[in-house]
Scaffold this active site. Structure first.
Site, mmCIF file in Angstrom:
data_model
loop_
_atom_site.group_PDB
_atom_site.id
_atom_site.type_symbol
_atom_site.label_atom_id
_atom_site.label_comp_id
_atom_site.label_asym_id
_atom_site.label_seq_id
_atom_site.Cartn_x
_atom_site.Cartn_y
_atom_site.Cartn_z
ATOM 1 N N GLY A 1 79.703 -60.680 55.251
ATOM 2 C CA GLY A 1 78.821 -60.762 56.347
ATOM 3 C C GLY A 1 77.246 -60.725 55.879
ATOM 4 N N ASP B 1 74.478 -56.283 69.867
ATOM 5 C CA ASP B 1 74.957 -57.497 69.215
ATOM 6 C C ASP B 1 76.457 -57.702 69.563
ATOM 7 O OD1 ASP B 1 74.825 -59.797 67.589
ATOM 8 O OD2 ASP B 1 75.360 -58.798 65.715
ATOM 9 N N LYS C 1 82.808 -51.797 53.163
ATOM 10 C CA LYS C 1 81.832 -53.078 53.507
ATOM 11 C C LYS C 1 80.674 -52.630 52.365
ATOM 12 C CE LYS C 1 80.219 -54.151 57.396
ATOM 13 N NZ LYS C 1 79.381 -54.147 58.911
ATOM 14 N N PHE D 1 75.362 -58.163 55.989
ATOM 15 C CA PHE D 1 75.359 -56.953 55.437
ATOM 16 C C PHE D 1 75.751 -57.340 53.969
ATOM 17 C CE2 PHE D 1 76.746 -52.496 53.851
ATOM 18 C CZ PHE D 1 75.521 -51.816 54.175
#
Length: 829
Positions: free
Chosen positions: A495, A610, A514, A497
């Protein structure tokens, strides 16, 4: 006297040469001419002329190459083979070509390969300047008889080596090589970046990466060969990339030459700017779909030259990239005259679909309702790789220097060996090592903060995240162990990030990890916000943060693993089982409860900012959990925030927030209304490939509801499952969420209540009149046992929905003691 006259002539000549040199620096980039080096015909001692350019045989050139373990294959007997591809240099072991670079700058590097039977079995890597240009390359899967791979690299003065490394028992080959400097300002170092959410900002450092050309398209025009191009490029027609060829047409061809005011013919040749595609009708966008590398970053260059307007300043239109970014294009804000070329660069992340879409469509405020596009170039951005050979250093050293180096090396080995032994004795956990893990650099400072934490080596490193919950900090060792050192086989997503990996902690608990690019500093505010928000809230419909790592400027977030992925995946991925209507209602109810808790139950109130189908994740039981709080804002309930920069995703953005920049919790309600329509119709919030009136799902869905046609746009796979009363209530709830004025929208508590009611209407067999499905008449329509299951309008939700749940009290998240039982280490606190 003669000497004096010679001095005067000498001074005049010197002044003339100085002026020539001076003005040569002042000339625009149009003064650039195509250099004559390096153009190499590999495996040959003869020169070949191609497109007015001479390729010199490598045996007679001033480049050097590995002669050991190399030989030549000759295909000259095949008359149909182009001369440049009739010979090749073949390598049995790692080998290289070496070029002498005299000027720093941006260079074009082209590698030419033939697809003949002599070399069809070759499998090899090609690398240069630390970049892996081609990995496990083979010509077997390529249909054309010749292949050209083009790269754009920043090369410093010195030796430039291109390595060819055969894989296992195979071999490598090359037919021809081009290495020459690009025109000035050919690639900007700071293009516009489009995030996965559709936001745009400046991207810095493009020239520190390699670019590989994937597509070069002459929109509205024919194929252009190197004979027709200023930089010996090939441009292909666009027709095969159109998603609907019936709504586009080729524009008239410009009779004269384009006005090169702000770009030169080296950016693109005349024949690109003299032709274009335009709209065949004024009610449908034109969309092109290009296959690209999955989950990779690409540079997209779009070329424009207005050859369709009948006068100046009467045309503006929209450019769309994927389904989440749009930009109004007004040619005469860029240029001052008709038929004047310009281009725009965008850095774009591809998703796992393997496609990037580019669309153009009309601007309703434009006098002339049309849109055009002249050319498209798509280049994959390539970072440094660990799979490249190390440049060999010269060994012509004096013996005493060699002895000194060896002795010094032994001393250093002893020192590091002693430190390593001491470090291992002090360690409480075993550090995982594999050949694929790149050692992390030790940073001595950072601009991100002043909070210092001791590193494992005993030096001081600066944490990018000061004053965060230290109880959630996880050592980097443990994350490496959980993800097998960030094994690519465990990668489950990518993504804005960073990259997401699946991992398993020591106690067997599965997690999603992540990881941002180490040391980049990008995404730091989102990283901090995510930790601060999730460290103080727990709810069974919000994804749980297990921990984070900010060691050595790493930015890593560790969550509970959501096995079933995103809601969007289940709506659009044909390989996954279709969600039933009841499952979709359950998912929507869960997400609504999670958002309601954010708005009202969390300390101070939190606006997600979001909300979209990719940020609603599903666990193994299809329980919905809201995720990704990097853009969240916190503050007292019902208080608006003035935002200096609109954040969110195109298609889900609250129009009132967009106009006024006043952010409230009702902005989340609007975005959730778009998600409800997405769930009902199983189509994206924005789809530029559709007719103009259908591009925006929210507008189209509400237009269909007003006309009584909502049932016709329902996902066909569930249309027969839906009770009409349930559909009516669901549509009514969606319409309330999508009200233009925020004050007319319900709170998320009411939305969740209405969705619960739609679920009960789906499950009951009671037949009702259309006017009887409002919440106020619920008691009169449902049987008593059903009514008891409905949540009351006088209470918010049951206790576990509203209270801030401690980890050891909730049955929906792992306990702190269980998760961290084996993670409590001195260096992590």
């Amino acid at each position: 006297m003669g000497k004096f006259q010679w001095d005067k002539h000498h001074e005049s000549l010197s002044l003339f040469l100085y002026l020539v040199i001076f003005f040569s620096y002042q000339l625009p980039s149009s003064a650039y001419t195509l250099p004559d080096k390096y153009f190499i015909n590999c495996g040959s001692n003869i020169a070949v002329n191609v497109s007015f350019q001479t390729f010199v045989g490598d045996s007679n050139s001033d480049v050097s190459f590995t002669k050991q373990n190399s030989f030549v294959t000759d295909n000259r007997q095949a008359s149909e083979t182009p001369p440049l591809y009739q010979t090749a240099r073949v390598f049995r072991k790692q080998s290289s070509y070496e070029f002498k670079i005299n000027t720093n700058g941006t260079y074009l590097v082209r590698l030419h390969f033939s697809n003949s039977t002599d070399v069809s079995d070759a499998i090899f890597n090609v690398s240069a300047s630390g970049f892996l240009l081609l990995h496990d390359f083979t010509v077997q899967k390529i249909g054309s008889s010749t292949i050209t791979k083009e790269f754009i690299l920043s090369i410093p003065i010195g030796k430039f080596l291109i390595y060819f490394v055969p894989q296992e028992s195979s071999f490598a080959f090359i037919n021809a090589i081009e290495v020459f400097p690009a025109p000035p300002d050919f690639i900007s170092d700071e293009p516009t970046q489009i995030s996965r959410t559709g936001n745009s900002n400046d991207y810095k450092g493009l020239l520190s990466q390699a670019l590989q050309t994937i597509h070069r398209i002459n929109v509205g025009g024919p194929t252009l060969t190197p004979d027709n191009d200023t930089l010996l490029r090939t441009w292909l027609p666009d027709d095969s990339y159109l998603t609907n060829s019936g709504i586009a047409k080729n524009s008239r061809v410009l009779s004269g030459r384009p006005n090169y005011d702000i770009v030169t013919e080296f950016i693109a040749p005349d024949l690109v700017y003299k032709t274009s595609k335009e709209m065949a009708s004024n009610d449908s966008n034109i969309t092109w779909s290009y296959d690209v590398t999955r989950d990779a970053r690409h540079l997209i260059r779009v070329h424009f030259c207005d050859v369709i307007s009948i006068s100046l300043n009467i045309l503006s239109f929209f450019l769309y990239i994927n389904s989440n970014f749009s930009l109004n294009i007004n040619p005469y804000q860029k240029v001052n005259d008709f038929a004047t070329p310009f281009f725009m660069d965008f850095v774009v992340d591809s998703d796992d679909s393997g496609f990037i879409t580019i669309s153009i469509g009309p601007d309703s405020n434009s006098f002339y309702q049309n849109a055009f596009l002249n050319g498209v170039e798509i280049m994959e951005m390539m970072g440094k790789s660990d799979l490249v050979p190390v440049t060999h250093k010269s060994n012509n050293m004096y013996p005493f220097i060699i002895v000194g180096v060896v002795l010094g090396g032994l001393v250093l080995i002893c020192i590091f060996g002693g430190l390593l032994f001491i470090g291992l004795r002090r360690r409480k956990s075993k550090h995982v090592e594999t050949s694929e893990w790149s050692p992390l650099p030790i940073f001595k400072g950072s601009s991100h903060g002043n909070s210092k934490t001791p590193s494992r080596e005993g030096t001081i490193t600066v944490s990018p995240v000061p004053n965060l919950n230290l109880g959630l900090r996880i050592p980097l060792d443990e994350i490496q162990l959980a993800t097998n050192n960030f094994d690519k086989k465990l990668q489950i997503g990518k993504g804005g990030f960073g990259t997401v990996y699946q991992g398993t902690l020591r106690n067997g608990f599965k997690v999603a990890v992540k990881r941002s690019q180490p040391g980049s500093g990008q995404g730091l505010p989102e990283f901090q916000t995510e930790i601060m928000v999730l460290s103080k809230i727990r709810h069974r419909h919000l994804v749980s943060l297990i921990g984070y790592c900010d060691e050595r400027l790493e930015m890593i977030l560790v969550y509970e693993l959501m096995e079933k992925g995103t809601l969007r995946d289940h709506l659009y991925n044909a390989k996954l089982p279709c969600l039933s209507w009841k499952q979709r209602l359950d998912i929507c109810i869960g997400a609504a409860r999670g958002l309601h808790y954010l708005h009202k139950g969390a300390s101070g109130g939190i606006i997600h900012r979001d909300v979209k189908s990719t940020n609603i994740l599903l666990d193994e039981n299809l329980v919905a959990k809201v995720a990704d709080f990097g853009l969240s804002r916190s503050g007292p309930p019902d208080q608006s925030h003035v935002s200096t920069g609109i954040k969110g995703t195109f298609g889900y953005l609250d129009p009132e927030y967009f106009k006024t920049q006043q952010l409230t919790e009702k902005s989340d309600v609007y975005s959730f209304g778009v998600v409800l329509l997405e769930v009902l119709c199983a189509r994206p919030a924005i789809n530029p490939a559709l007719p103009r009136e259908q591009v925006n799902l929210a507008e189209w869905g509400m237009r269909c509801k007003d006309k009584g046609l909502l049932d016709q746009i329902v996902d066909p796979s569930i249309r027969d499952q839906i009770n009409p009363n349930s559909l009516r209530k669901f549509a009514e709830t969606t319409e309330k969420c999508l009200q233009e004025d925020a004050c007319d929208r319900p709170g998320m508590g009411d939305v969740a209540w209405d969705l619960e009611y739609a679920l009960q209407l789906q499950q009951t067999a009671v037949v009702q009149e259309p006017h009887e499905d409002s919440a106020s008449n619920a008691s009169g329509m449902l049987s008593s046992h059903v009514f008891q299951r409905l949540p009351s309008t006088n209470i918010e939700f049951e206790g576990d929905d509203m209270s801030i749940i401690n980890e050891d009290e909730s049955d929906s998240v792992p306990s702190a003691s269980g998760v961290f039982s084996q993670l409590k280490m001195d260096e992590a606190r």
